[in-house]
Scaffold this motif. Structure first.
Motif, PDB file in Angstrom:
ATOM      1  N   HIS A 105       0.775  -1.244   0.000  1.00  0.00           N
ATOM      2  CA  HIS A 105       0.000   0.000   0.000  1.00  0.00           C
ATOM      3  C   HIS A 105       0.810   1.300   0.000  1.00  0.00           C
ATOM      4  O   HIS A 105       0.428   2.257  -0.665  1.00  0.00           O
ATOM      5  N   VAL A 151      -6.386   2.342  -1.309  1.00  0.00           N
ATOM      6  CA  VAL A 151      -7.487   3.035  -0.633  1.00  0.00           C
ATOM      7  C   VAL A 151      -7.394   2.694   0.865  1.00  0.00           C
ATOM      8  O   VAL A 151      -6.558   1.891   1.265  1.00  0.00           O
ATOM      9  N   ASP A 152      -8.259   3.290   1.682  1.00  0.00           N
ATOM     10  CA  ASP A 152      -8.181   3.087   3.123  1.00  0.00           C
ATOM     11  C   ASP A 152      -8.174   1.620   3.541  1.00  0.00           C
ATOM     12  O   ASP A 152      -7.391   1.205   4.388  1.00  0.00           O
ATOM     13  N   LYS A 153      -9.042   0.860   2.927  1.00  0.00           N
ATOM     14  CA  LYS A 153      -9.147  -0.555   3.266  1.00  0.00           C
ATOM     15  C   LYS A 153      -7.787  -1.255   3.171  1.00  0.00           C
ATOM     16  O   LYS A 153      -7.446  -2.110   3.991  1.00  0.00           O
ATOM     17  N   CYS A 154      -7.012  -0.871   2.134  1.00  0.00           N
ATOM     18  CA  CYS A 154      -5.705  -1.498   1.896  1.00  0.00           C
ATOM     19  C   CYS A 154      -4.756  -1.284   3.067  1.00  0.00           C
ATOM     20  O   CYS A 154      -3.869  -2.080   3.329  1.00  0.00           O
ATOM     21  N   ARG A 155      -4.921  -0.161   3.753  1.00  0.00           N
ATOM     22  CA  ARG A 155      -4.016   0.168   4.846  1.00  0.00           C
ATOM     23  C   ARG A 155      -4.324  -0.644   6.097  1.00  0.00           C
ATOM     24  O   ARG A 155      -3.489  -0.759   6.984  1.00  0.00           O
ATOM     25  N   GLN A 156      -5.534  -1.189   6.162  1.00  0.00           N
ATOM     26  CA  GLN A 156      -5.916  -1.916   7.364  1.00  0.00           C
ATOM     27  C   GLN A 156      -6.023  -3.426   7.183  1.00  0.00           C
ATOM     28  O   GLN A 156      -5.598  -4.185   8.022  1.00  0.00           O
ATOM     29  N   GLU A 157      -6.589  -3.839   6.066  1.00  0.00           N
ATOM     30  CA  GLU A 157      -6.884  -5.266   5.918  1.00  0.00           C
ATOM     31  C   GLU A 157      -5.992  -5.940   4.888  1.00  0.00           C
ATOM     32  O   GLU A 157      -5.792  -5.419   3.803  1.00  0.00           O
TER      33      GLU A 157
END
Ligand SMILES: Nc1ncnc2c1ncn2[C@@H]1O[C@H](COP(=O)(O)OP(=O)(O)OP(=O)(O)O)[C@@H](O)[C@H]1O
Ligand SMILES: Nc1ncnc2c1ncn2[C@@H]1O[C@H](COP(=O)(O)OP(=O)(O)OP(=O)(O)O)[C@@H](O)[C@H]1O
Ligand code: SF4
Ligand SMILES: [Mg+2]
Ligand SMILES: [Mg+2]
Lengths: 346, 304
Positions: free
Chosen positions: A298, A305-311
């Protein structure tokens, strides 16, 4: 023939292998292989590519049962179904591994020209490694080795030479010769053609391909040279920061990659006649002692996108035999009008 | 024009196989070229595996004496038998990056010790902070840092990391001539481009001349000014890199270009070579022939 018609020769499940070190009381852990699962069929050629220091050598060291401290298998299994029986290399004894070495499983290490014993003539080294598995002696053995070397465009005199008397590419071909002369069922090769000119490289790749076909063996090889993958691999797998991020049939990997890193790799290929500067990947390679959260790509991914940073994106199947670990794989598009099979994304 | 490097009719013969079955190998035969001191360039050597590229580089570095001919660097004869002081002065001006980083580094010696001793020797300082700064700067240029490298042995690095350390070390003395033997064979395409761009900027901004030995025709095309193509010890074609690679003339040069693998047919398993081309390239290989200048300025070896 579809891949499905053949049995798996190698099954890797949930493999994690770390370098665990202790510098003056400070623990350090490099998570070089961090959760890789994949299967390789009998008779399949599988190419591995990926960034420098992403864990490719570490991964295939484990496949080759060349696991030495500080490298440690922390989790997972690596199981072969050889003709003479199965072996699980992460738990196998030294004797069990010795039993399959050369005849069933051979390993060409990266920079392996340096493994040749400097005070031994090449002929002696061939005797040491290949005589017993081949079950030949005297003139019959010598004839077999000489004809094998000829296929690698090496004259018989190299048997009398010491390693330092050969050029880099000649030494590299000698080690390929050692690893293939016994016609093993599974060949593992790490950057086997880096020191070869393109003419000899083609011949050496043809030899590997021929032996593989004759014996219906499997080959796993690592190289940064994407054009080698394009021309010899049945499937290609891409490793990024210790993980398999995409794998699929060679043609699809070049023309319809489903991971932004693969798209970048394919598009960054320089070509003769081209003097334009290719865009380098932004940012630095991830630190394997402290990899990024979520998708490890990421910080450098243009689609993040945001999701990539968490999951963490799971490796999901997107087509027959084609898997990718990207939340936005549908948005990864080949660059239209590019001189290259696939460019970076939309 | 003053010459930086002058290679004059240089040959090298080896006897292979020691006392049993001696065989003479003509590793390099009658090679000549020169580099100008005023106009730094990237001079590329490509060619067959075993054609004498590394041997030629080792002679330029004074690690091997020519059997015939001589090599002059800044007007001085390069010799293996130079005094220690002469040798040190020479090495501050000519730095090598060797072919296989796994062979070039001693496995028992930490990487930073190589960088450190180079820094100490050539910067004439014992100041720790200054040495560290120089090492870190050199490593940063190749996408690494002293922090990543410190405390590590060669076997603890990946192939590409090791190769980059070798380049970083050679950059420390800011030499006017850099001799790099396949410096990017083990790094990914992205890093490969950033390293060849580094060589380019060394030439353009710091006036460093580079001898670039490679099997990669694409980067050779991209960065070289001139190049030579070698086959079995002989230079078979020499000239402006793009003139030669756009339209090679010697049969071996043609075969070389035609053998570059392409990705256009990815997955089709194309490995065949045109046998006619192979035959044309190998038919005259033993003969001396001579280099003849073409109207476009390149030289091509012709026979008979
Ligand atoms: N013996 C070791 N001890 C500690 N760390 C190691 C050791 N060997 C490798 N590493 C580290 O593990 C990571 C992965 O290295 P690996 O050699 O697997 O990379 P690679 O993908 O093969 O790279 P390359 O393409 O440059 O050869 C790197 O950060 C490397 O520095
Ligand atoms: N010390 C030595 N003793 C005997 N023969 C040698 C020695 N060094 C090199 N040779 C021979 O000289 C020839 C040229 O070798 P060299 O290493 O210069 O080739 P090269 O062009 O660098 O090849 P590669 O691309 O494979 O690295 C080869 O035939 C090699 O066997
Ligand atoms: S998951 Fe997100 S960050 Fe990772 S590759 Fe896909 S788009 Fe990029
Ligand atoms: Mg490696
Ligand atoms: Mg060489």
């Amino acid at each position: 023939m579809t891949r499905d018609s053949k049995p798996d020769l190698l099954k890797v499940e949930g493999l994690k292998a770390y370098y665990q070190m202790n510098y003056y009381g400070v623990e350090r852990e490099v998570r070089a292989v961090d959760g890789i699962s994949m299967n390789i069929k009998r008779g399949e050629v599988y190419g591995i590519a990926g960034e420098s220091s992403s864990g490719k050598t570490s991964f295939i060291k484990v496949l080759a049962a060349a696991i030495r401290p500080p490298l440690k298998v922390v989790e997972g299994t690596v199981k072969y179904e050889f003709k003479n029986g199965p072996i699980e290399v992460t738990t196998a004894s030294k004797a069990q591994v010795e039993d399959v070495r050369w005849k069933h499983l051979s390993y060409i290490m990266q920079g392996s020209m340096s493994v040749l014993n400097p005070v031994r003539r090449i002929g002696r080294t061939f005797k040491d490694f290949a005589q017993r598995p081949l079950g030949l002696t005297g003139a019959a053995f010598e004839a077999r080795v000489v004809s094998h070397l000829a296929r690698l465009k090496l004259p018989p005199e190299v048997l009398k030479a010491y390693p330092h008397e050969l050029s880099g590419g000649m030494r590299q071909r000698v080690t390929i010769g050692l690893a293939t002369v016994c016609h093993p069922e599974f060949i593992i090769a790490d950057e086997p053609t880096t020191a070869l000119d393109v003419v000899v490289q083609k011949e050496v790749l043809s030899l590997i391909r021929d032996i593989q076909k004759e014996m219906d063996s499997s080959v796993v090889f690592v190289t940064h040279d994407m054009s080698v993958h394009a021309n010899i691999a049945d499937r290609v797998g891409i490793i990024y920061a210790g993980r398999l991020v995409e794998e699929g049939p060679t043609r699809q990997m070049f023309f319809t990659p489903r991971h932004p890193y693969t798209a970048h790799l394919v598009a960054s290929l320089p070509r003769i006649g081209d003097t334009t500067q290719r865009p380098a990947l932004e940012g630095r390679p991830p630190n394997l002692a402290d990899p990024p959260q979520g998708c490890r790509f990421h910080p450098r991914c243009p689609l993040a996108v945001d999701k990539c940073r968490q999951e963490v994106p799971p490796l999901e199947t997107v087509d027959v035999d084609h898997r990718t670990a990207c939340w936005r794989w549908q948005d990864v598009k080949p660059l239209v009008g590019s001189a290259h099979p696939a460019g970076v994304m939309a | 024009m003053t010459t930086l490097l002058d290679v004059r009719n240089v040959s090298k013969h080896f006897t292979m196989g020691g006392i049993f079955g001696r065989k003479t190998v003509n590793a390099v035969m009658d090679a000549s070229f020169s580099l100008s001191a005023e106009k730094p360039e990237i001079f590329t050597i490509i060619g067959e595996s075993g054609s004498g590229k590394t041997t030629l580089a080792r002679m330029v570095l004074g690690l091997e004496d020519p059997s015939e001919g001589e090599i002059l660097f800044q007007g001085q004869k390069v010799s293996r038998h130079a005094s220690k002081a002469e040798r040190l002065a020479f090495m501050s001006k000519v730095q090598p990056v060797f072919q296989n980083p796994f062979e070039a580094f001693n496995p028992l010696k930490k990487i930073e010790r190589y960088l450190e001793s180079t820094a100490r020797q050539f910067l004439h300082t014992k100041d720790r902070a200054a040495i560290d700064r120089v090492m870190d700067e050199a490593l940063q240029k190749v996408g690494l840092s002293l922090k990543e490298v410190r405390g590590r042995f060669p076997h603890e690095m990946s192939g590409g990391q090791l190769q980059r350390c070798a380049i970083a070390r050679a950059l420390i003395p800011n030499p006017p001539l850099l001799i790099t033997d396949e410096p990017v064979s083990m790094v990914d395409a992205s890093l490969r481009m950033s390293i060849v761009n580094l060589l380019k900027s060394l030439r353009d901004d710091l006036k460093v001349s580079v001898i670039y030995i490679t099997h990669d025709l694409a980067t050779a095309y991209y960065i070289s000014n001139r190049l030579i193509i070698m086959q079995r010890g002989r230079i078979v074609e020499m000239g402006d890199a793009r003139t030669v690679l756009d339209n090679p003339q010697h049969p071996y040069s043609k075969l070389l270009k035609a053998s570059v693998l392409s990705t256009d047919d990815a997955g089709a398993g194309k490995l065949a070579t045109d046998p006619g081309m192979v035959q044309a390239a190998n038919g005259l290989v033993g003969e001396a022939g001579k280099l003849v200048m073409r109207p476009d300025g390149r030289e091509v070896r012709v026979y008979g």
